[in-house]
Design a protein around this motif. Structure first.
Motif, PDB file in Angstrom:
ATOM      1  N   ILE A 195     -29.372  -8.233 -15.445  1.00  0.00           N
ATOM      2  CA  ILE A 195     -30.818  -7.995 -15.478  1.00  0.00           C
ATOM      3  C   ILE A 195     -31.348  -8.045 -16.900  1.00  0.00           C
ATOM      4  O   ILE A 195     -32.479  -8.486 -17.152  1.00  0.00           O
ATOM      5  N   TRP A 196     -30.530  -7.632 -17.870  1.00  0.00           N
ATOM      6  CA  TRP A 196     -30.959  -7.694 -19.276  1.00  0.00           C
ATOM      7  C   TRP A 196     -30.889  -9.112 -19.827  1.00  0.00           C
ATOM      8  O   TRP A 196     -31.756  -9.514 -20.628  1.00  0.00           O
ATOM      9  N   ILE A 197     -29.900  -9.893 -19.422  1.00  0.00           N
ATOM     10  CA  ILE A 197     -29.825 -11.288 -19.883  1.00  0.00           C
ATOM     11  C   ILE A 197     -31.048 -12.061 -19.417  1.00  0.00           C
ATOM     12  O   ILE A 197     -31.711 -12.762 -20.205  1.00  0.00           O
ATOM     13  N   ALA A 201     -34.517 -13.211 -21.663  1.00  0.00           N
ATOM     14  CA  ALA A 201     -34.989 -14.603 -21.662  1.00  0.00           C
ATOM     15  C   ALA A 201     -36.463 -14.674 -21.273  1.00  0.00           C
ATOM     16  O   ALA A 201     -37.242 -15.451 -21.842  1.00  0.00           O
ATOM     17  N   CYS A 202     -36.859 -13.849 -20.312  1.00  0.00           N
ATOM     18  CA  CYS A 202     -38.263 -13.825 -19.887  1.00  0.00           C
ATOM     19  C   CYS A 202     -39.163 -13.264 -20.985  1.00  0.00           C
ATOM     20  O   CYS A 202     -40.278 -13.762 -21.201  1.00  0.00           O
ATOM     21  N   LEU A 203     -38.694 -12.236 -21.685  1.00  0.00           N
ATOM     22  CA  LEU A 203     -39.471 -11.684 -22.795  1.00  0.00           C
ATOM     23  C   LEU A 203     -39.589 -12.699 -23.918  1.00  0.00           C
ATOM     24  O   LEU A 203     -40.645 -12.825 -24.564  1.00  0.00           O
ATOM     25  N   LEU A 281     -32.968   2.013 -18.471  1.00  0.00           N
ATOM     26  CA  LEU A 281     -32.360   0.771 -18.965  1.00  0.00           C
ATOM     27  C   LEU A 281     -32.421  -0.344 -17.923  1.00  0.00           C
ATOM     28  O   LEU A 281     -32.566  -1.515 -18.268  1.00  0.00           O
ATOM     29  N   VAL A 282     -32.307   0.012 -16.652  1.00  0.00           N
ATOM     30  CA  VAL A 282     -32.348  -0.997 -15.595  1.00  0.00           C
ATOM     31  C   VAL A 282     -33.778  -1.451 -15.314  1.00  0.00           C
ATOM     32  O   VAL A 282     -34.028  -2.645 -15.085  1.00  0.00           O
ATOM     33  N   PHE A 288     -40.224  -7.231 -17.656  1.00  0.00           N
ATOM     34  CA  PHE A 288     -40.288  -8.523 -18.341  1.00  0.00           C
ATOM     35  C   PHE A 288     -40.233  -9.674 -17.337  1.00  0.00           C
ATOM     36  O   PHE A 288     -41.013 -10.635 -17.439  1.00  0.00           O
ATOM     37  N   ILE A 289     -39.331  -9.563 -16.351  1.00  0.00           N
ATOM     38  CA  ILE A 289     -39.185 -10.635 -15.351  1.00  0.00           C
ATOM     39  C   ILE A 289     -40.435 -10.717 -14.481  1.00  0.00           C
ATOM     40  O   ILE A 289     -40.922 -11.810 -14.164  1.00  0.00           O
TER      41      ILE A 289
END
Length: 472
Positions: A195-197, A201-203, A281-282, A288-289
């Motif tokens: 979810i962070w990767i 990328a979206c941010l 964190l999640v 962002f997505i």
């Protein structure tokens, strides 16, 4: 992408096989199978609780919810989850104190003993069945939709759903709750990484957080405030959602079981606090997505948005990791819920333990079959169905809390009120009666009425204790 799916898929499958074999023990007792020996440490505790809480609902549902309803969804989930940590700390202490020295056989079995009335257990079991099984079905459906988008025309959606259910049943049968907890740990780490990767990328698409909000505001200004473009995130909706989410540790049996199986009170408290940090964190990257989707895919369907944001717009390796991450999220959560339903059924059964376990396993198979059927016939937004699930089981919260907090036999009135509240809520979902009264949401009214009734019953019981003490 197929190459990377095979690579990550084989690694994940290998980890599952290792976990199931590590969990398998010949001649294990029913307690070891159903309760993992009641000796779960901090790291596994945090990851298994987080994996059961943050699943397909978070991985796919929350980005889509942010995309459609805007940044106010942060209040709906992040603020509510933060508040839930405090309930988890308090309730965890109370229920562990209540079950000390006794065998925990699910919430149904516990409150049957608290009320000295089987109807209390059956009422809770009915609520869990009605609202958790459809939620499991929609989790399975989310994975099937995603897999169909990743591999079009390879299998029908029901084929993916069936495969997931078969894997789930096999895995839980081999390893029991301990195997599910190990798979939860794998899923928790994988979910956070993936979810962070994708979120990062979206941010990066916007160039930063400030630019993200500026761009989204220019696309649709309503996304940056409540109640959002659809008018959903009203104060009443957010308040009722807050109450429903606060009740999750109390009324969702997969979480209550995890509280009980922690190896000590100290470990449980550390788990609760750590869970709050994990939640934030999640949830952050799902913002962002979602905003990325609002900017580029605002008019797309949910399925089209998932295919673009998680697959087509990502590097092949990342897209493959997203597929495996989603499968892991769905498997761990559905496993946790179905297994918890089996545990609840076990708490209501009587007789020889081997007969009870046989019936419990048959029940798990039946629950899985019903969830599979739901996965191919029910279509809804993941987040909204999750919210209905939280509210439906949350109605049982006052009855459960009254039973756990009381030290003497309790009047069955609260059982009847809870059963009536459940029936009213179901009628509102079916459109038989309105869902608003006096300008107030029905679910919020039910929470208020049942909460006041439980407090009144508790105070009345305490008053009788004081009176009896003075007389003696």
């Amino acid at each position: 992408m197929i190459f990377w799916v095979w690579v990550f898929g084989l690694i994940y499958a290998g980890l599952l096989v290792f976990a199931s074999l590590k969990s398998y023990k010949k001649g294990r007792s029913s307690e070891e199978f159903m309760m993992a020996g009641g000796n779960i440490g901090l790291s596994l505790g945090v990851l298994t609780f987080a994996a059961a809480l943050f699943s397909t609902f978070t991985f796919l549902g929350m980005p889509d919810f942010f995309r459609i309803n805007g940044i106010g969804a942060w209040i709906f989930l992040a603020v509510s989850d933060g508040a839930m940590v405090f309930v988890l700390l308090w309730f965890g202490y109370e229920i562990r104190k209540k079950v000390r020295g006794m065998e925990f056989r699910g919430v149904s079995g516990l409150i049957s003993r608290c009320y000295e009335n089987k109807l209390a257990g059956y009422t809770f079991f009915l609520s869990a069945f009605l609202f958790l099984i459809p939620y499991v079905g929609i989790q399975i459906q989310g994975i099937a939709i995603f897999m169909d988008a990743a591999f079009p025309e390879s299998l029908p959606a029901w084929g993916w759903s069936l495969g997931i259910v078969l894997i789930m049943l096999t895995y839980s049968e081999i390893g029991g709750l301990k195997a599910i907890i190990f798979s939860d740990a794998i899923q928790g780490v994988l979910l956070l990484a993936v979810i962070w990767i994708i979120g990062w990328a979206c941010l990066d698409h916007f160039g930063g957080i400030g630019q993200m909000f500026e761009k989204v505001g220019s696309v649709k200004e309503e996304l940056l405030s409540t109640p959002g473009p659809k008018g959903l995130l009203t104060p009443q909706f957010l308040l009722a959602s807050l109450i429903a989410i606060l009740m999750i540790p109390v009324t969702q049996p997969q979480f209550t079981t995890r509280i009980v199986v922690m190896k000590s009170m100290k470990t449980m408290k550390l788990m609760a606090v750590s869970l709050g940090a994990f939640a934030i964190l999640v949830i952050i990257p799902t913002v962002f997505i979602g905003m990325y989707g609002a900017d580029l895919y605002g008019e797309y369907s949910s399925q089209e948005f998932f295919a673009m944001a998680f697959l087509n717009d990502q590097h092949e390796a990342v897209a493959a990791l997203a597929i495996i991450g989603l499968i892991a999220a769905g498997l761990s959560t559905t496993n946790a819920m179905i297994f918890a339903m089996g545990s609840e059924l076990r708490g209501l059964l009587t007789g020889a333990e081997n007969v009870i376990m046989k019936r419990t396993k048959i029940g798990i198979f039946i629950f899985s079959t019903i969830a599979f059927i739901f996965s191919i016939i029910v279509f809804d937004q993941l987040v909204l169905l999750a919210r209905v699930s939280f509210a439906g089981t949350g109605i049982m919260g006052p009855m459960i809390l009254l039973g756990i907090l009381s030290d003497r036999k309790i009047s069955p009135v609260m059982i009847y009120l809870s059963l009536g509240g459940l029936a009213i809520f179901l009628m509102s979902l079916g459109g038989i009666i309105p869902n608003m009264y006096f300008g107030i949401r029905l679910d919020l009214l039910l929470f208020i009425v049942l909460g006041i009734s439980a407090v009144g019953s508790y105070l009345s019981s305490e008053k009788r204790i004081v009176t009896d003490t003075k007389v003696n």
